[in-house]
Design a protein around this motif. Structure first.
Motif, PDB file in Angstrom:
ATOM      1  N   VAL A 131      57.549  13.032   7.467  1.00  0.00           N
ATOM      2  CA  VAL A 131      57.757  13.051   8.907  1.00  0.00           C
ATOM      3  C   VAL A 131      56.595  12.734   9.563  1.00  0.00           C
ATOM      4  N   VAL A 132      56.665  11.915  10.690  1.00  0.00           N
ATOM      5  CA  VAL A 132      55.589  11.559  11.447  1.00  0.00           C
ATOM      6  C   VAL A 132      55.945  11.826  13.099  1.00  0.00           C
ATOM      7  N   LEU A 133      54.945  12.339  13.854  1.00  0.00           N
ATOM      8  CA  LEU A 133      55.584  12.786  15.072  1.00  0.00           C
ATOM      9  C   LEU A 133      54.143  12.286  15.939  1.00  0.00           C
ATOM     10  N   ASP A 134      54.580  12.007  17.203  1.00  0.00           N
ATOM     11  CA  ASP A 134      53.638  11.710  18.102  1.00  0.00           C
ATOM     12  C   ASP A 134      53.238  12.614  19.248  1.00  0.00           C
ATOM     13  N   HIS A 135      52.125  12.985  19.210  1.00  0.00           N
ATOM     14  CA  HIS A 135      51.821  14.127  19.965  1.00  0.00           C
ATOM     15  C   HIS A 135      51.767  13.971  21.229  1.00  0.00           C
ATOM     16  N   ILE A 165      51.470  14.986  -3.338  1.00  0.00           N
ATOM     17  CA  ILE A 165      50.962  15.019  -4.752  1.00  0.00           C
ATOM     18  C   ILE A 165      51.246  16.321  -5.442  1.00  0.00           C
ATOM     19  N   HIS A 166      51.197  17.398  -4.640  1.00  0.00           N
ATOM     20  CA  HIS A 166      51.462  18.714  -5.196  1.00  0.00           C
ATOM     21  C   HIS A 166      52.710  19.109  -4.915  1.00  0.00           C
ATOM     22  N   GLY A 167      53.872  18.213  -4.439  1.00  0.00           N
ATOM     23  CA  GLY A 167      55.315  18.240  -4.190  1.00  0.00           C
ATOM     24  C   GLY A 167      55.439  19.183  -3.023  1.00  0.00           C
ATOM     25  N   ALA A 168      54.708  19.036  -2.140  1.00  0.00           N
ATOM     26  CA  ALA A 168      54.621  19.736  -0.728  1.00  0.00           C
ATOM     27  C   ALA A 168      55.628  18.554   0.222  1.00  0.00           C
ATOM     28  N   ARG A 169      56.076  19.003   1.125  1.00  0.00           N
ATOM     29  CA  ARG A 169      56.574  18.127   2.293  1.00  0.00           C
ATOM     30  C   ARG A 169      55.229  17.911   3.247  1.00  0.00           C
ATOM     31  N   ALA A 170      55.032  16.713   3.798  1.00  0.00           N
ATOM     32  CA  ALA A 170      54.096  16.194   4.558  1.00  0.00           C
ATOM     33  C   ALA A 170      54.510  16.066   5.818  1.00  0.00           C
ATOM     34  N   VAL A 171      54.047  16.712   6.980  1.00  0.00           N
ATOM     35  CA  VAL A 171      54.421  16.319   8.317  1.00  0.00           C
ATOM     36  C   VAL A 171      53.062  15.940   8.980  1.00  0.00           C
ATOM     37  N   GLY A 172      53.010  14.523   9.386  1.00  0.00           N
ATOM     38  CA  GLY A 172      52.073  14.103  10.059  1.00  0.00           C
ATOM     39  C   GLY A 172      51.911  14.191  11.663  1.00  0.00           C
ATOM     40  N   ILE A 173      51.112  14.300  12.308  1.00  0.00           N
ATOM     41  CA  ILE A 173      51.041  14.207  13.887  1.00  0.00           C
ATOM     42  C   ILE A 173      49.807  13.180  14.004  1.00  0.00           C
ATOM     43  N   VAL A 174      50.229  12.215  14.840  1.00  0.00           N
ATOM     44  CA  VAL A 174      49.377  11.072  15.381  1.00  0.00           C
ATOM     45  C   VAL A 174      49.474  10.940  16.911  1.00  0.00           C
ATOM     46  N   GLY A 175      48.783  10.026  17.476  1.00  0.00           N
ATOM     47  CA  GLY A 175      48.752   9.662  18.650  1.00  0.00           C
ATOM     48  C   GLY A 175      49.337   8.117  18.834  1.00  0.00           C
ATOM     49  N   GLY A 176      50.300   7.973  19.189  1.00  0.00           N
ATOM     50  CA  GLY A 176      50.599   6.291  19.168  1.00  0.00           C
ATOM     51  C   GLY A 176      51.605   5.925  18.148  1.00  0.00           C
ATOM     52  N   LYS A 177      52.559   4.835  18.603  1.00  0.00           N
ATOM     53  CA  LYS A 177      53.433   4.421  17.535  1.00  0.00           C
ATOM     54  C   LYS A 177      53.053   3.473  16.521  1.00  0.00           C
ATOM     55  N   ALA A 181      56.584  19.509  21.105  1.00  0.00           N
ATOM     56  CA  ALA A 181      56.843  20.798  20.443  1.00  0.00           C
ATOM     57  C   ALA A 181      58.291  20.989  19.672  1.00  0.00           C
ATOM     58  N   GLN A 182      59.249  20.581  20.560  1.00  0.00           N
ATOM     59  CA  GLN A 182      60.510  20.758  20.244  1.00  0.00           C
ATOM     60  C   GLN A 182      60.686  19.976  18.947  1.00  0.00           C
ATOM     61  N   GLN A 183      60.058  18.664  18.939  1.00  0.00           N
ATOM     62  CA  GLN A 183      60.263  17.699  17.808  1.00  0.00           C
ATOM     63  C   GLN A 183      59.442  18.101  16.471  1.00  0.00           C
ATOM     64  N   LEU A 184      58.721  19.060  16.769  1.00  0.00           N
ATOM     65  CA  LEU A 184      57.723  19.699  15.577  1.00  0.00           C
ATOM     66  C   LEU A 184      58.775  20.743  14.865  1.00  0.00           C
ATOM     67  N   ALA A 185      59.509  21.481  15.794  1.00  0.00           N
ATOM     68  CA  ALA A 185      60.305  22.497  15.378  1.00  0.00           C
ATOM     69  C   ALA A 185      61.412  21.926  14.597  1.00  0.00           C
ATOM     70  N   ARG A 186      62.083  20.866  14.960  1.00  0.00           N
ATOM     71  CA  ARG A 186      63.010  20.153  14.552  1.00  0.00           C
ATOM     72  C   ARG A 186      62.647  19.707  12.981  1.00  0.00           C
ATOM     73  N   ALA A 187      61.333  19.031  12.956  1.00  0.00           N
ATOM     74  CA  ALA A 187      60.762  18.468  11.769  1.00  0.00           C
ATOM     75  C   ALA A 187      60.435  19.578  10.639  1.00  0.00           C
TER      76      ALA A 187
END
Lengths: 341, 341
Positions: free
Chosen positions: B196-200, B170-182, B206-212
């Protein structure tokens, strides 16, 4: 001008742990001819500051590392000895960033004219320079001491620490200073007027600190790290603020990770449960220079902000003085007198 | 009224590591008669939240520990079933802090009347309750996301994390979320609209997060700690902000210190050199409840702030549901349905 010879001190080797004399090399080189828009500066005073140790590392930080062979960086009080710049004139006394050398060519960027009638010029490197501004900015933007609160600072006889405690007291807070040695302790208590001064060399230092802070610690101005942090941390009150401007105790650490207990998880847990603010900053982050100079010049003039300088004679003695600075051997703001005023 | 029997769940033993069913005990007791100025509340929904694990420790924190035998604390949606209080009437639906029990006597302090027509009452425990206010406050006062910045949050399908990412957007930022499971990842991406959403659990997390986060991380809303912190820390930009509101990965840690490499010195060094802000807070610190309710109720109504609830039936299932919460087994804001609306 082309007849002049520069003397400069360069980084000969990256220090492994504590710097040694062999990590520095004195060189001579001809002073280049000025181009249009340039001035030639002759160094009067060179400032020695702990942050310089960081620049000698080959690690990413807020400023680029020195390369081997580079003249070591540093703030200076310099005199304009030749000018092809419209705004600067021969004889002007300026604060500059000319580094560990006798002569430097400047395009005028970052120079600030000094008025020797307003304050002794060397103060532009200490109480009225970067160290003073560091103290002022860290308290104003992060520490935010309130009347009656307890502010703790280490290296309390040094350039930053001495200003932190005195400015905290100007805001009505209690100032608890930490120093190494009795002579420094007496100076900080009697001359600077801190409420309490402790010697970190005392075997029961942590207990002494706890007794000196019966209401806990509201602001810890972090400029040393190490065992002072260990003693401070349990005493931080809910909502305490920790401006982090230096970690001198660690500057000589090798790059090997510290083995032992990992204190990060418990530290984060306490940051959460006590709602602490831990925030790093450097002197340039807040743009408060004008406001600071106005306030601090008045405080120096009316005696509320005192300072002490430790003046070493001769550029060639800069390496040894810098090595001593990291060991806490200086007593007051450390400057090297390179040339005559 | 005196004919009613209360069912309550008390702390039977302090958990050693992860809580087990035997750490909880179900008790029955008569409901006491009301005194003048009191109301009797019957629980409709009980909120289960990670902070409750902290209350089960015998350690100083921002709130007192539970004693053995105490009813476990918790936010509730409750109905006033009897009142000797001038301001509260039988049938009122309120948000309260009645804990893990069917009935509670209240003096009216801290009750807030709920309007079932404005939003489903259970949202008072989630997106329009403490978790939502936690997300809102931590971003408003510490994270301060700006348009175009990258905000990272873990437990992104949970009550706090889901609100953090959506408010950041809502503030115009990019949101990267981390969850457990598909399944959670798909929900956070498709229903909540995170960028972007990543599965921890991915081996190369860690590499996925860096790319995201090709431009680094500007705000990391810390609610988990552990290996997510380890992956986030190297990516934090200069001047990044880290609101610390939870460390769920550590809540089940035993009290033994962690052996191994001490990461505190390097962490402090990076806080300094990257000028990071690491600041703990809890939901009550900023007094933003009114402002939050106004903004968030509108965002929920217009679909910009979505939520998911994970409803467990029956008070007796609260312990098992809470144990699962600390293992990340819930999917959405976890509430226990104790009574009928």
């Amino acid at each position: 001008m082309s007849a002049k010879t520069n003397t400069r001190i360069v980084l000969a080797a990256r220090p492994d742990g504590a710097p040694r004399p062999g990590d520095f090399r004195v060189e001579t080189a001809p002073v280049p001819a000025l181009k249009e828009g340039e001035v030639l500066l002759e160094t009067v005073y060179l400032s020695l500051d702990p942050y310089m140790r960081g620049r000698m590392r080959d690690l990413k930080s807020y400023a680029p590392s020195l390369a081997l062979g580079d003249v070591i960086v540093g703030g200076t009080v310099s005199r304009v000895v030749a000018s092809r710049h419209a705004l600067w004139h021969e004889g002007d006394l300026v604060s500059a960033y000319a580094g560990w050398q006798r002569y430097a060519v400047s395009d005028g960027q970052g120079l600030r004219k000094l008025d020797p009638a307003a304050a002794p010029p060397s103060t532009a490197l200490g109480v009225l320079g970067m160290p003073g501004l560091t103290a002022y900015s860290g308290l104003r933007e992060i520490g935010k001491p309130k009347a009656g609160e307890t502010v703790v600072v280490a290296a309390a006889s040094g350039a930053v620490g001495s200003a932190v405690g005195q400015i905290a007291r100007i805001h009505g807070a209690r100032a608890v200073g930490i120093v190494g040695g009795k002579e420094k302790a007496e100076f900080v208590k009697n001359e600077l007027g801190f409420d309490v001064v402790l010697d970190h060399r005392a075997p029961d230092f942590a207990q002494q600190l706890a007794r000196a802070c019966p209401d806990g610690i509201d602001v810890y101005f972090e400029n040393v790290g190490g065992k002072v942090w260990d003693a401070v941390f349990p005493l931080l009150n809910d909502f305490a603020r920790v401006p982090v401007c230096g970690l001198i105790a660690h500057y000589n650490d090798a790059n090997d990770p510290d083995q032992g207990v990992d204190r990060l998880p418990i530290t984060m847990r306490e940051i959460l449960s006590r709602r602490l603010t831990v925030r790093g900053f450097i002197v340039f982050d807040f743009g408060l220079e004008e406001e600071f100079l106005k306030a601090a010049t008045a405080w120096v003039a009316d005696g509320r902000l005192r300072y002490r300088e430790d003046v070493v004679e001769g550029l060639e003695n800069a390496p040894q003085a810098f090595i001593g600075l990291l060991e806490g051997k200086n007593f007051g703001k450390l400057v090297v007198k390179v040339g005559e005023l």
